[in-house]
Write a protein that holds these residues in place. Structure first.
Motif, short mmCIF file in Angstrom:
data_model
loop_
_atom_site.label_atom_id
_atom_site.label_comp_id
_atom_site.label_asym_id
_atom_site.label_seq_id
_atom_site.Cartn_x
_atom_site.Cartn_y
_atom_site.Cartn_z
N PHE A 189 34.79 43.72 38.40
CA PHE A 189 33.67 44.16 37.58
C PHE A 189 34.18 44.92 36.35
N ILE A 190 35.15 45.81 36.58
CA ILE A 190 35.70 46.61 35.47
C ILE A 190 36.37 45.68 34.45
N ARG A 191 37.11 44.69 34.93
CA ARG A 191 37.78 43.79 33.98
C ARG A 191 36.75 43.02 33.15
N GLN A 192 35.67 42.61 33.77
CA GLN A 192 34.61 41.90 33.02
C GLN A 192 33.98 42.81 31.98
N LEU A 193 33.85 44.07 32.32
CA LEU A 193 33.32 45.06 31.40
C LEU A 193 34.25 45.19 30.18
N VAL A 194 35.55 45.18 30.46
CA VAL A 194 36.53 45.29 29.37
C VAL A 194 36.48 44.03 28.50
N VAL A 195 36.22 42.88 29.11
CA VAL A 195 36.07 41.65 28.31
C VAL A 195 34.94 41.86 27.31
N ARG A 196 33.82 42.40 27.81
CA ARG A 196 32.66 42.62 26.92
C ARG A 196 32.97 43.63 25.82
N LEU A 197 33.72 44.68 26.16
CA LEU A 197 33.96 45.75 25.19
C LEU A 197 35.09 45.43 24.22
N ASN A 218 48.58 50.48 53.68
CA ASN A 218 47.50 49.67 53.09
C ASN A 218 47.82 49.17 51.68
N VAL A 219 48.99 49.57 51.14
CA VAL A 219 49.24 49.24 49.73
C VAL A 219 49.43 47.73 49.51
N LYS A 220 50.05 47.05 50.46
CA LYS A 220 50.32 45.62 50.28
C LYS A 220 49.03 44.82 50.13
N GLY A 221 48.08 45.11 51.02
CA GLY A 221 46.81 44.40 50.98
C GLY A 221 46.08 44.64 49.68
N LEU A 222 46.08 45.90 49.25
CA LEU A 222 45.39 46.23 47.99
C LEU A 222 46.08 45.52 46.83
N MET A 223 47.42 45.60 46.80
CA MET A 223 48.16 45.03 45.67
C MET A 223 48.14 43.51 45.65
N SER A 224 47.73 42.89 46.75
CA SER A 224 47.67 41.43 46.74
C SER A 224 46.36 40.93 46.11
N GLN A 225 45.46 41.85 45.79
CA GLN A 225 44.20 41.46 45.14
C GLN A 225 44.46 41.15 43.66
N PRO A 226 43.80 40.13 43.14
CA PRO A 226 44.15 39.68 41.77
C PRO A 226 43.90 40.72 40.69
N ASP A 227 42.94 41.60 40.86
CA ASP A 227 42.63 42.56 39.78
C ASP A 227 43.12 43.97 40.06
N ILE A 228 43.91 44.15 41.10
CA ILE A 228 44.49 45.47 41.38
C ILE A 228 45.93 45.49 40.90
N ASP A 229 46.18 46.34 39.91
CA ASP A 229 47.47 46.31 39.20
C ASP A 229 48.33 47.53 39.49
N GLY A 230 47.95 48.30 40.49
CA GLY A 230 48.75 49.48 40.80
C GLY A 230 47.92 50.47 41.59
N ALA A 231 48.51 51.66 41.78
CA ALA A 231 47.83 52.65 42.60
C ALA A 231 48.02 54.05 42.03
N LEU A 232 46.98 54.86 42.19
CA LEU A 232 47.07 56.29 41.90
C LEU A 232 47.04 56.97 43.27
N VAL A 233 48.14 57.62 43.60
CA VAL A 233 48.35 58.09 44.96
C VAL A 233 48.37 59.61 45.00
N GLY A 234 47.56 60.21 45.83
CA GLY A 234 47.56 61.66 45.97
C GLY A 234 48.45 62.09 47.13
#
Ligand code: PGA
Length: 251
Positions: A189-197, A218-234
């Protein structure tokens, strides 16, 4: 081609000595992490010394916040150019804790983002919905408002120095991670928003990080998603071993 970015947000933890020790411990562990950019964000007082400690490594430095003026009678604030002076390449802006406890709004996020980019920093701009907002099906409208407000008036060139971090507030520090599919849905959704903007080419190159209880498990599963390009880790960035394991998600 988007180079994955893993950023550790140390929040209000660690003395200077502890911060330097953590980077020194981390360095050999991430030495061979190829194809990933690694960033750590210590407290202001530790920045300069941590920067010195990163020498000879690929680890980059981020601050956790900044002000929007370059200088002046603004007691207690830190300007982007001073962060650059301390060795920062990045600054986190609009973290949900700043929105929740320190009155950060989309208007201040916008001013800070513009000032950070103008000073030569890359801005990691955080967005995310609360649990009540998710449960009342307002996730997309909240994210849209935060992105439109936070990034209002940026040129495409300025936006090329922005990284977006999607951090559902209900997943931060709670041990509850968004499922891979839940995160991917919002990232798309965010990437589509950036397309519009800003247009398709800009949207294809912007990195969108996920944050909220990211762990080695859980990082592998998240990072295997096409629109997830990294992580902000606390939490998991406060120990060299777990942060290094997250950084080597692709090995
Ligand atoms: P957490 O924090 O990984 O401890 O949930 C993430 C963040 O606040 O950036």
């Amino acid at each position: 081609m988007r180079i994955p970015l893993i950023a550790g947000n140390w929040k209000l933890y660690k003395t200077i000595a502890e911060s330097v020790a953590l980077v020194n411990e981390l360095k050999p562990l991430v030495e061979n992490s190829a194809g990933v950019q690694i960033v750590v964000a210590p407290v202001f007082t530790a920045l300069s010394r941590v920067f010195d400690a990163t020498e000879g490594s690929q680890i980059k430095l981020a601050a956790q916040d900044c002000y929007w003026e370059e200088e002046g009678a603004f007691t207690g604030e830190v300007a982007p150019k001073l962060l650059k002076d301390a060795g920062c390449s990045y600054v986190i802006i609009g973290h949900s804790e700043r929105r929740q406890y320190f009155g950060e709004t989309d208007v201040t996020v916008n001013k800070k983002t513009k000032a950070a980019v103008a000073a030569g920093l890359d801005a990691i701009v955080c967005v995310g919905e609360s649990l009540a907002e998710r449960e009342s099906e307002q996730t997309f409208s909240v994210i849209e408002k935060q992105i439109q407000g936070g990034l209002a008036g940026l040129s495409a060139e300025a936006f090329s120095h922005v990284v977006i971090a999607y951090e559902p507030v209900w997943a931060i520090g709670t041990g509850k991670t968004a499922s891979d599919a839940q995160a991917q849905e919002v990232h798309a959704f965010i990437r589509q928003l950036v397309v519009r903007l800003f247009g398709q080419a800009v949207a294809d190159s912007v990195r969108i990080l996920y944050g909220g209880s990211v762990k080695p498990e859980n990082v592998k599963g998240l990072m295997s998603q096409p629109d997830i390009d990294g992580a902000l880790v606390g939490g998991a960035s406060l120990k060299a071993e777990s942060f290094a394991a997250i950084c080597s998600f692709n090995s």
